[in-house]
Design a protein around this motif. Structure first.
Motif, PDB file in Angstrom:
ATOM      1  N   VAL A  97      20.784   2.076   4.749  1.00 34.69           N
ATOM      2  CA  VAL A  97      19.459   1.401   4.497  1.00 34.69           C
ATOM      3  C   VAL A  97      19.738   0.217   4.060  1.00 34.69           C
ATOM      4  CG1 VAL A  97      17.182   1.661   3.236  1.00 34.69           C
ATOM      5  CG2 VAL A  97      18.355   4.000   4.091  1.00 34.69           C
ATOM      6  N   ASN A  98      19.275  -0.766   5.122  1.00 33.24           N
ATOM      7  CA  ASN A  98      19.524  -1.962   4.647  1.00 33.24           C
ATOM      8  C   ASN A  98      18.025  -2.554   3.901  1.00 33.24           C
ATOM      9  OD1 ASN A  98      22.153  -3.069   5.885  1.00 33.24           O
ATOM     10  ND2 ASN A  98      21.275  -2.557   7.761  1.00 33.24           N
ATOM     11  N   ASN A  99      18.075  -2.669   2.978  1.00 36.84           N
ATOM     12  CA  ASN A  99      16.646  -2.945   2.123  1.00 36.84           C
ATOM     13  C   ASN A  99      16.649  -4.252   1.410  1.00 36.84           C
ATOM     14  OD1 ASN A  99      13.919  -2.237   1.027  1.00 36.84           O
ATOM     15  ND2 ASN A  99      15.394  -2.463  -0.859  1.00 36.84           N
ATOM     16  N   ALA A 100      18.172  -4.795   1.087  1.00 36.30           N
ATOM     17  CA  ALA A 100      18.318  -5.904   0.390  1.00 36.30           C
ATOM     18  C   ALA A 100      17.547  -7.201   1.193  1.00 36.30           C
ATOM     19  CB  ALA A 100      19.743  -6.257   0.058  1.00 36.30           C
ATOM     20  N   GLY A 101      16.848  -8.096   0.181  1.00 37.45           N
ATOM     21  CA  GLY A 101      16.142  -9.058   0.665  1.00 37.45           C
ATOM     22  C   GLY A 101      15.694 -10.071  -0.165  1.00 37.45           C
ATOM     23  N   VAL A 102      15.596 -11.114   0.126  1.00 33.82           N
ATOM     24  CA  VAL A 102      14.913 -12.223  -0.950  1.00 33.82           C
ATOM     25  C   VAL A 102      13.846 -13.019  -0.179  1.00 33.82           C
ATOM     26  CG1 VAL A 102      17.089 -12.688  -1.900  1.00 33.82           C
ATOM     27  CG2 VAL A 102      16.709 -14.139   0.052  1.00 33.82           C
ATOM     28  N   LEU A 208       8.353  -6.236  -8.202  1.00 27.24           N
ATOM     29  CA  LEU A 208       8.408  -7.624  -7.266  1.00 27.24           C
ATOM     30  C   LEU A 208       6.974  -8.104  -7.034  1.00 27.24           C
ATOM     31  CD1 LEU A 208      11.069  -5.989  -4.936  1.00 27.24           C
ATOM     32  CD2 LEU A 208      11.281  -7.541  -7.108  1.00 27.24           C
ATOM     33  N   THR A 209       5.984  -7.412  -6.507  1.00 25.62           N
ATOM     34  CA  THR A 209       4.672  -8.119  -6.243  1.00 25.62           C
ATOM     35  C   THR A 209       3.822  -8.373  -7.268  1.00 25.62           C
ATOM     36  OG1 THR A 209       3.753  -5.521  -5.812  1.00 25.62           O
ATOM     37  CG2 THR A 209       4.822  -6.820  -3.878  1.00 25.62           C
ATOM     38  N   GLY A 210       4.026  -7.826  -8.615  1.00 28.26           N
ATOM     39  CA  GLY A 210       3.221  -8.093  -9.752  1.00 28.26           C
ATOM     40  C   GLY A 210       1.876  -7.238  -9.712  1.00 28.26           C
ATOM     41  N   PRO A 211       1.079  -7.353 -10.748  1.00 23.18           N
ATOM     42  CA  PRO A 211       0.205  -6.305 -10.943  1.00 23.18           C
ATOM     43  C   PRO A 211      -0.918  -6.526  -9.944  1.00 23.18           C
ATOM     44  CG  PRO A 211      -0.004  -8.144 -12.350  1.00 23.18           C
ATOM     45  CD  PRO A 211       1.238  -8.488 -11.833  1.00 23.18           C
TER      46      PRO A 211
END
Length: 264
Positions: A97-102, A208-211
């Motif tokens: 699973v290639n999930n790493a991302g910036v 990562l996306t916040g509240p």
């Protein structure tokens, strides 16, 4: 590179060993948790050691079936070394699973994204989000071909499918490229019993996306027909299906998990 945790060796486990990049938070952590529930032996990597440690605590550290390392996915020699350690521990990796991302954040809302994107930042995003998956796919494919079995799941984004409303040009380009890479690899590997698919999440709530009440999330909610945000668990359900033997006739597909925000 820092080694964080090492699972106990339990011999060869053909078809039951999974590697998840970016597995310490958000969608990646959700997939790791689901794979553990499904009985896989799961290795995950992430960039920051403190995130790996926190993930291990959340997962309860089931060391007989869990392996984790802190690693920069763009350091290809280190990636190769991690793969070698996983193989020595459990045997060949059957599920990737290639999930790493910036996804760099926009600094000035009044200045076009292109003007704020340096060549160095562009290169970093492409290296992590697109080149990283390519390197791992190329690295793991020979063993999958030899076994005539493999599952590769690339985690893309709505930003690579439609006009990006939040993400920058480097992120959108990398995720659109990942869709193309998925299709090319699927065509190449299908005769060898290997499926390659892409998941394209929309707005998935996580640290990562916040509240939910953040301004950027409130704006995004207006564009989602189902009227809510997605969860990492919902994405993990789709990943679990694509990783399973029963998904053998699905390859080269991009599955949108966007609450209807993108409907091709």
């Amino acid at each position: 590179m820092v080694m964080i945790a090492l699972g106990n060796s339990s011999g060869q486990s053909d078809g039951r060993v999974a590697l998840v990049t970016g597995g310490a938070r958000g969608i990646g952590l959700g997939i790791v948790r689901r794979f553990l529930t499904d009985g896989y032996q799961v290795a995950f990597v992430a960039t920051r050691a403190e995130h790996v440690e926190r993930a291990l605590d959340l997962l309860g550290r089931p060391e007989e079936r869990l392996y984790a390392e802190q690693i920069d996915i763009t350091r290809h020699n280190d990636v190769r070394a991690v793969v070698d350690r996983i193989r020595a521990l459990w045997g060949d990796i059957a599920i990737l699973v290639n999930n790493a991302g910036v996804s760099p954040k926009r600094v000035n809302q009044d200045v076009p994204w292109l003007s704020q994107t340096s060549a160095e930042e562009w290169a970093r995003v492409i290296d992590v989000n697109l080149t990283g998956p390519f390197v791992l796919m190329r690295l793991l494919a020979p063993a999958m071909i030899a076994k005539r079995y493999g599952r590769i799941i690339n985690v893309g984004s709505l930003a690579g499918r439609a006009m990006p409303m939040i993400a920058g040009p480097h992120y959108a380009a990398s995720k659109a490229g990942l869709v193309g890479l998925t299709r090319a690899a699927a065509r190449d590997l299908a005769p060898h019993g290997i499926t390659v698919n892409c998941i394209a999440p929309g707005r998935i709530l996580s640290d990562l996306t916040g509240p939910p009440d953040a301004a950027v999330n409130r704006s995004a909610l207006d564009r989602i027909p189902v009227g809510r945000f997605g969860t990492a668990e919902e994405v993990a359900h789709v990943a679990a299906f694509l990783a399973s033997p029963i998904a053998g006739f699905i390859t080269g597909a991009t599955i949108d998990i966007t609450g209807g925000e993108f409907a091709a």
